[in-house]
Design a protein around this motif. Sequence first.
Motif, PDB file in Angstrom:
ATOM      1  N   TRP A 132      16.713  49.465  23.865  1.00 44.75           N
ATOM      2  CA  TRP A 132      16.304  49.180  22.480  1.00 44.75           C
ATOM      3  C   TRP A 132      14.781  49.114  22.327  1.00 44.75           C
ATOM      4  O   TRP A 132      14.266  49.319  21.241  1.00 44.75           O
ATOM      5  N   ASP A 133      14.081  48.846  23.424  1.00 46.60           N
ATOM      6  CA  ASP A 133      12.623  48.847  23.378  1.00 46.60           C
ATOM      7  C   ASP A 133      12.031  50.177  23.859  1.00 46.60           C
ATOM      8  O   ASP A 133      10.894  50.511  23.514  1.00 46.60           O
ATOM      9  N   TYR A 134      12.793  50.897  24.686  1.00 45.49           N
ATOM     10  CA  TYR A 134      12.323  52.164  25.247  1.00 45.49           C
ATOM     11  C   TYR A 134      13.407  53.212  25.023  1.00 45.49           C
ATOM     12  O   TYR A 134      14.141  53.586  25.941  1.00 45.49           O
ATOM     13  N   PRO A 135      13.514  53.717  23.791  1.00 46.72           N
ATOM     14  CA  PRO A 135      14.674  54.550  23.437  1.00 46.72           C
ATOM     15  C   PRO A 135      14.603  55.995  23.913  1.00 46.72           C
ATOM     16  O   PRO A 135      15.631  56.672  23.950  1.00 46.72           O
ATOM     17  N   ASP A 136      13.418  56.504  24.242  1.00 45.29           N
ATOM     18  CA  ASP A 136      13.323  57.921  24.609  1.00 45.29           C
ATOM     19  C   ASP A 136      12.401  58.090  25.815  1.00 45.29           C
ATOM     20  O   ASP A 136      11.819  57.127  26.337  1.00 45.29           O
ATOM     21  N   GLY A 137      12.287  59.346  26.252  1.00 45.75           N
ATOM     22  CA  GLY A 137      11.491  59.648  27.436  1.00 45.75           C
ATOM     23  C   GLY A 137      10.038  59.219  27.336  1.00 45.75           C
ATOM     24  O   GLY A 137       9.531  58.550  28.262  1.00 45.75           O
ATOM     25  N   PRO A 138       9.304  59.574  26.266  1.00 52.87           N
ATOM     26  CA  PRO A 138       7.905  59.137  26.179  1.00 52.87           C
ATOM     27  C   PRO A 138       7.743  57.626  26.207  1.00 52.87           C
ATOM     28  O   PRO A 138       6.811  57.105  26.843  1.00 52.87           O
ATOM     29  N   ALA A 139       8.638  56.891  25.529  1.00 53.36           N
ATOM     30  CA  ALA A 139       8.538  55.426  25.540  1.00 53.36           C
ATOM     31  C   ALA A 139       8.803  54.877  26.936  1.00 53.36           C
ATOM     32  O   ALA A 139       8.126  53.944  27.389  1.00 53.36           O
ATOM     33  N   ARG A 140       9.790  55.437  27.638  1.00 60.56           N
ATOM     34  CA  ARG A 140      10.076  54.982  28.998  1.00 60.56           C
ATOM     35  C   ARG A 140       8.912  55.304  29.937  1.00 60.56           C
ATOM     36  O   ARG A 140       8.593  54.523  30.838  1.00 60.56           O
ATOM     37  N   ALA A 141       8.292  56.464  29.748  1.00 61.90           N
ATOM     38  CA  ALA A 141       7.142  56.829  30.584  1.00 61.90           C
ATOM     39  C   ALA A 141       6.001  55.835  30.377  1.00 61.90           C
ATOM     40  O   ALA A 141       5.385  55.361  31.352  1.00 61.90           O
ATOM     41  N   ARG A 142       5.713  55.488  29.128  1.00 64.60           N
ATOM     42  CA  ARG A 142       4.648  54.510  28.861  1.00 64.60           C
ATOM     43  C   ARG A 142       5.011  53.146  29.422  1.00 64.60           C
ATOM     44  O   ARG A 142       4.158  52.438  29.980  1.00 64.60           O
ATOM     45  N   GLY A 143       6.274  52.758  29.279  1.00 59.87           N
ATOM     46  CA  GLY A 143       6.700  51.463  29.794  1.00 59.87           C
ATOM     47  C   GLY A 143       6.583  51.391  31.315  1.00 59.87           C
ATOM     48  O   GLY A 143       6.148  50.376  31.866  1.00 59.87           O
ATOM     49  N   ALA A 144       6.958  52.466  32.013  1.00 58.97           N
ATOM     50  CA  ALA A 144       6.870  52.477  33.471  1.00 58.97           C
ATOM     51  C   ALA A 144       5.431  52.333  33.934  1.00 58.97           C
ATOM     52  O   ALA A 144       5.135  51.570  34.867  1.00 58.97           O
TER      53      ALA A 144
END
Length: 360
Positions: free
Chosen positions: A132-144
């Motif tokens: 819910w906070d990292y819904p797609d690839g770009p968001a997950r990449a930034r989160g990592a």
Amino acid sequence: LAGSLGALVMAVWSDGLFQRLLPAERPFWIDFGVDGRVLAWTLAVGVLACLVTGLAPALQGARAPAGLTAGGSGRRVHGAGRRGLIRAQVALASLLVVAAGVTVRALVELRRADPGLDPDGVLVLPVILPPWDYPDGPARARGALSVLEAAGQLPEVQAVSAMIVVPFLGSGPEVALEVEGPVPLRAPVGVLNAFAGDYPGALGLPLVRGRLPGPDEEREGAPVAVVSELLAARLWPGVDPLGKRVRHGAPGARSPTVPPGQEWLEVVGVVADVHQEGPSRPVRGQLYVPLTRLAPAWMSLVMRTRGQALAAVAPVQARLVELDPGLATLEPTTLELALGLSLWTELLATRLLVGFAALA
């Protein structure tokens, strides 16, 4: 049957003692205890043992001439049979002792073998990015990358990397590989892994040649790759792999070919080989890509710490909560424990064999 019942009583009584003799860390899927399957197996073996041990005297008595079984000839026959049985028992016991010695020597060599990295003081902490906070690839990449940066700022952490598959804790997905050339060359299957940060520094893994992906390349998921020595030798035998290009198929796909349209990756570095599945398993060629290219929903922080590895768990978890309270962390471990766990089966087999040899 009385012997089988006695064995079951002894098994129940000695279960706790037996488990204390086992390696302290063992895979979670292995359970020891007396259940219905153990009871059925013991009953079957007991009945079989009764039949086997009673069959030989019965056949001998049936074949002997009348009046001889109780006389001197009968005693000589029975004595020869007992001596033959003793010889067989000694031979089997000697075989067990020799096998135990060979197994112990092999285990010692495995424990002394170089796993390809330095596991001392390395903490492994799995992290899950909530969807819910990292819904797609770009968001997950930034989160990592944010998680990686936050962990690296702690004074307890000397070097940190985020990766998908940690050595001794998984093998990684196999992918088909293709080498660029006038006619693209289909190469052997390799293992795909992804990392961000100081992968060699965190694991104590030598960087043999070239460099690691830079911060901009990690942030953008640039088409670059790092290969292991074994994979470099297979793909470009006798040739410098730096600057060469390779592409891979979909992770987990069983097709030996790479689908058209896959992006070419430029090789920028070569790292030393590592026994990904433990010292008892062969080295496999690995292709490493920036973590942000795959942008997984979970990863493992691998941190080389200053001092004891597990002492850094609380500061790291507290820092991640400050960064994002929604981040979830799983049970931490150390690379040293993971290395021992990868040899758990061999260690268990050796201890059991040595115990049976001693009893024999």
